[in-house]
Design a protein around this motif. Sequence first.
Motif, PDB file in Angstrom:
ATOM      1  N   SER A  29      51.335  -2.234 -11.924  1.00  0.00           N
ATOM      2  CA  SER A  29      50.541  -2.947 -11.434  1.00  0.00           C
ATOM      3  C   SER A  29      49.683  -1.516  -9.535  1.00  0.00           C
ATOM      4  O   SER A  29      50.688  -0.498  -9.863  1.00  0.00           O
ATOM      5  N   THR A  30      49.540  -1.887  -9.354  1.00  0.00           N
ATOM      6  CA  THR A  30      48.406  -0.957  -9.034  1.00  0.00           C
ATOM      7  C   THR A  30      48.661  -0.767  -7.349  1.00  0.00           C
ATOM      8  O   THR A  30      48.413  -1.603  -6.298  1.00  0.00           O
ATOM      9  N   ILE A  31      49.103   0.604  -6.439  1.00  0.00           N
ATOM     10  CA  ILE A  31      48.819   0.380  -5.423  1.00  0.00           C
ATOM     11  C   ILE A  31      48.120   0.845  -4.075  1.00  0.00           C
ATOM     12  O   ILE A  31      47.564   2.057  -5.106  1.00  0.00           O
ATOM     13  N   LYS A  32      47.158   1.008  -3.275  1.00  0.00           N
ATOM     14  CA  LYS A  32      45.351   1.776  -2.953  1.00  0.00           C
ATOM     15  C   LYS A  32      46.932   2.399  -1.465  1.00  0.00           C
ATOM     16  O   LYS A  32      47.093   1.845  -0.779  1.00  0.00           O
ATOM     17  N   LEU A  33      46.392   3.400  -0.970  1.00  0.00           N
ATOM     18  CA  LEU A  33      46.686   5.110  -0.352  1.00  0.00           C
ATOM     19  C   LEU A  33      45.675   4.866   0.337  1.00  0.00           C
ATOM     20  O   LEU A  33      46.028   6.278   1.066  1.00  0.00           O
ATOM     21  N   ASP A  34      44.619   4.280   0.961  1.00  0.00           N
ATOM     22  CA  ASP A  34      43.521   4.622   1.342  1.00  0.00           C
ATOM     23  C   ASP A  34      43.924   5.284   2.778  1.00  0.00           C
ATOM     24  O   ASP A  34      43.576   6.309   3.321  1.00  0.00           O
ATOM     25  N   LYS A  35      44.912   4.623   3.169  1.00  0.00           N
ATOM     26  CA  LYS A  35      46.233   5.440   4.549  1.00  0.00           C
ATOM     27  C   LYS A  35      45.834   6.745   4.425  1.00  0.00           C
ATOM     28  O   LYS A  35      45.613   7.168   6.021  1.00  0.00           O
ATOM     29  N   LEU A  36      46.039   7.081   3.786  1.00  0.00           N
ATOM     30  CA  LEU A  36      46.239   8.384   3.535  1.00  0.00           C
ATOM     31  C   LEU A  36      45.486   8.827   3.509  1.00  0.00           C
ATOM     32  O   LEU A  36      44.845  10.868   3.631  1.00  0.00           O
ATOM     33  N   GLY A  37      43.980   8.715   2.995  1.00  0.00           N
ATOM     34  CA  GLY A  37      42.718   9.942   3.170  1.00  0.00           C
ATOM     35  C   GLY A  37      43.025   9.897   1.422  1.00  0.00           C
ATOM     36  O   GLY A  37      43.434   9.445   0.749  1.00  0.00           O
ATOM     37  N   PRO A  38      41.599  10.812   1.389  1.00  0.00           N
ATOM     38  CA  PRO A  38      41.420  11.173  -0.342  1.00  0.00           C
ATOM     39  C   PRO A  38      41.955  12.436  -0.647  1.00  0.00           C
ATOM     40  O   PRO A  38      42.242  13.203   0.380  1.00  0.00           O
ATOM     41  N   MET A  39      42.306  12.042  -2.279  1.00  0.00           N
ATOM     42  CA  MET A  39      42.499  13.841  -2.664  1.00  0.00           C
ATOM     43  C   MET A  39      41.790  14.853  -2.501  1.00  0.00           C
ATOM     44  O   MET A  39      41.032  14.539  -2.700  1.00  0.00           O
ATOM     45  N   ILE A  40      42.244  15.925  -1.867  1.00  0.00           N
ATOM     46  CA  ILE A  40      41.830  17.431  -2.667  1.00  0.00           C
ATOM     47  C   ILE A  40      41.816  17.917  -3.648  1.00  0.00           C
ATOM     48  O   ILE A  40      43.120  18.316  -3.469  1.00  0.00           O
ATOM     49  N   VAL A  41      41.396  18.773  -4.633  1.00  0.00           N
ATOM     50  CA  VAL A  41      40.974  19.115  -5.588  1.00  0.00           C
ATOM     51  C   VAL A  41      41.372  20.706  -4.870  1.00  0.00           C
ATOM     52  O   VAL A  41      40.186  21.298  -4.531  1.00  0.00           O
ATOM     53  N   ASN A  42      42.405  21.317  -4.823  1.00  0.00           N
ATOM     54  CA  ASN A  42      42.419  22.651  -3.977  1.00  0.00           C
ATOM     55  C   ASN A  42      41.521  23.940  -5.825  1.00  0.00           C
ATOM     56  O   ASN A  42      41.380  23.349  -6.810  1.00  0.00           O
ATOM     57  N   SER A  43      41.160  24.575  -5.029  1.00  0.00           N
ATOM     58  CA  SER A  43      40.686  25.936  -6.334  1.00  0.00           C
ATOM     59  C   SER A  43      41.209  26.283  -7.275  1.00  0.00           C
ATOM     60  O   SER A  43      41.064  26.600  -8.765  1.00  0.00           O
ATOM     61  N   ASP A  44      42.682  26.548  -6.859  1.00  0.00           N
ATOM     62  CA  ASP A  44      43.658  26.339  -8.428  1.00  0.00           C
ATOM     63  C   ASP A  44      44.679  25.154  -9.029  1.00  0.00           C
ATOM     64  O   ASP A  44      45.145  25.693  -9.321  1.00  0.00           O
ATOM     65  N   GLY A  45      43.834  24.232  -8.361  1.00  0.00           N
ATOM     66  CA  GLY A  45      43.782  22.984  -8.762  1.00  0.00           C
ATOM     67  C   GLY A  45      45.232  22.524  -8.347  1.00  0.00           C
ATOM     68  O   GLY A  45      45.227  20.802  -9.208  1.00  0.00           O
ATOM     69  N   ILE A  47      46.780  19.360  -5.830  1.00  0.00           N
ATOM     70  CA  ILE A  47      45.902  18.449  -4.930  1.00  0.00           C
ATOM     71  C   ILE A  47      46.613  18.599  -3.715  1.00  0.00           C
ATOM     72  O   ILE A  47      47.970  18.223  -3.788  1.00  0.00           O
ATOM     73  N   SER A  48      45.620  18.363  -2.582  1.00  0.00           N
ATOM     74  CA  SER A  48      46.733  17.388  -0.948  1.00  0.00           C
ATOM     75  C   SER A  48      45.777  16.858  -0.764  1.00  0.00           C
ATOM     76  O   SER A  48      44.748  15.871  -1.468  1.00  0.00           O
ATOM     77  N   ARG A  49      46.334  16.420   0.212  1.00  0.00           N
ATOM     78  CA  ARG A  49      45.074  14.905   1.218  1.00  0.00           C
ATOM     79  C   ARG A  49      45.339  15.999   2.788  1.00  0.00           C
ATOM     80  O   ARG A  49      45.884  17.025   3.109  1.00  0.00           O
ATOM     81  N   ILE A  50      45.086  15.393   3.214  1.00  0.00           N
ATOM     82  CA  ILE A  50      43.554  16.163   4.936  1.00  0.00           C
ATOM     83  C   ILE A  50      45.010  15.464   6.350  1.00  0.00           C
ATOM     84  O   ILE A  50      45.102  13.476   5.759  1.00  0.00           O
ATOM     85  N   SER A  51      45.462  16.028   6.918  1.00  0.00           N
ATOM     86  CA  SER A  51      46.803  15.961   7.247  1.00  0.00           C
ATOM     87  C   SER A  51      46.605  14.860   8.923  1.00  0.00           C
ATOM     88  O   SER A  51      47.495  13.608   8.717  1.00  0.00           O
ATOM     89  N   ASN A  52      44.983  15.181   9.510  1.00  0.00           N
ATOM     90  CA  ASN A  52      44.535  14.311  10.672  1.00  0.00           C
ATOM     91  C   ASN A  52      44.037  13.100   9.848  1.00  0.00           C
ATOM     92  O   ASN A  52      42.759  12.972  10.797  1.00  0.00           O
ATOM     93  N   TRP A  53      43.589  12.384   9.174  1.00  0.00           N
ATOM     94  CA  TRP A  53      42.599  11.387   8.202  1.00  0.00           C
ATOM     95  C   TRP A  53      42.750  10.517   9.297  1.00  0.00           C
ATOM     96  O   TRP A  53      42.205   9.867   9.660  1.00  0.00           O
ATOM     97  N   GLN A  54      44.163  10.290   9.579  1.00  0.00           N
ATOM     98  CA  GLN A  54      44.371   8.808  10.537  1.00  0.00           C
ATOM     99  C   GLN A  54      43.745   8.886  11.430  1.00  0.00           C
ATOM    100  O   GLN A  54      43.698   8.039  12.081  1.00  0.00           O
ATOM    101  N   GLU A  55      43.117  10.205  12.782  1.00  0.00           N
ATOM    102  CA  GLU A  55      42.943  10.676  14.015  1.00  0.00           C
ATOM    103  C   GLU A  55      41.548  10.179  13.705  1.00  0.00           C
ATOM    104  O   GLU A  55      40.515  10.776  14.775  1.00  0.00           O
ATOM    105  N   MET A  56      40.352  10.958  11.852  1.00  0.00           N
ATOM    106  CA  MET A  56      39.335  10.945  12.215  1.00  0.00           C
ATOM    107  C   MET A  56      38.369   9.972  12.668  1.00  0.00           C
ATOM    108  O   MET A  56      39.301   8.318  12.279  1.00  0.00           O
ATOM    109  N   SER A  57      37.330   9.937  12.765  1.00  0.00           N
ATOM    110  CA  SER A  57      36.502   8.723  13.369  1.00  0.00           C
ATOM    111  C   SER A  57      35.889   7.825  12.085  1.00  0.00           C
ATOM    112  O   SER A  57      35.919   8.949  10.926  1.00  0.00           O
ATOM    113  N   GLN A  58      35.170   6.944  11.774  1.00  0.00           N
ATOM    114  CA  GLN A  58      35.236   5.989  11.003  1.00  0.00           C
ATOM    115  C   GLN A  58      33.599   6.932  10.084  1.00  0.00           C
ATOM    116  O   GLN A  58      33.861   6.976   9.103  1.00  0.00           O
ATOM    117  N   LEU A  59      32.940   7.514  10.981  1.00  0.00           N
ATOM    118  CA  LEU A  59      31.941   8.280  11.103  1.00  0.00           C
ATOM    119  C   LEU A  59      32.571  10.283  10.339  1.00  0.00           C
ATOM    120  O   LEU A  59      31.701  10.781   9.412  1.00  0.00           O
TER     121      LEU A  59
END
Length: 96
Positions: A29-45, A47-59
């Motif tokens: 099965s597949t689960i979407k974790l859209d509420k956590l925000g997009p994955m970030i590929v760091n320069s060392d390879g 992966i992380s996420r944006i910590s304040n994704w929930q507080e950001m406006s849609q723009l």
Amino acid sequence: MAEESTTRLALPAPEDVKDDDKTTLELNSTIKLDKLGPMIVNSDGTISRISNWQEMSQLERDRTVRILLKRNQIRLDYLGNAQSSESLDKAENKQE
């Protein structure tokens, strides 16, 4: 000397969990974790996420996703090329 009590204290009972709070997963099965925000590929390879994704406006979210898509692709291409180059160097050293 006073006799010490060896009675062990019991752990508290687990809180009742409502069925609405549970998520049931099935195999493949597949689960979407859209509420956590997009994955970030760091320069060392890594992966992380944006910590304040929930507080950001849609723009802000739209702009961030647009920038991250480009930057992640550049970093993945660079990391893939670096790995290919390293593999090629190892193969050449084995032939010598």
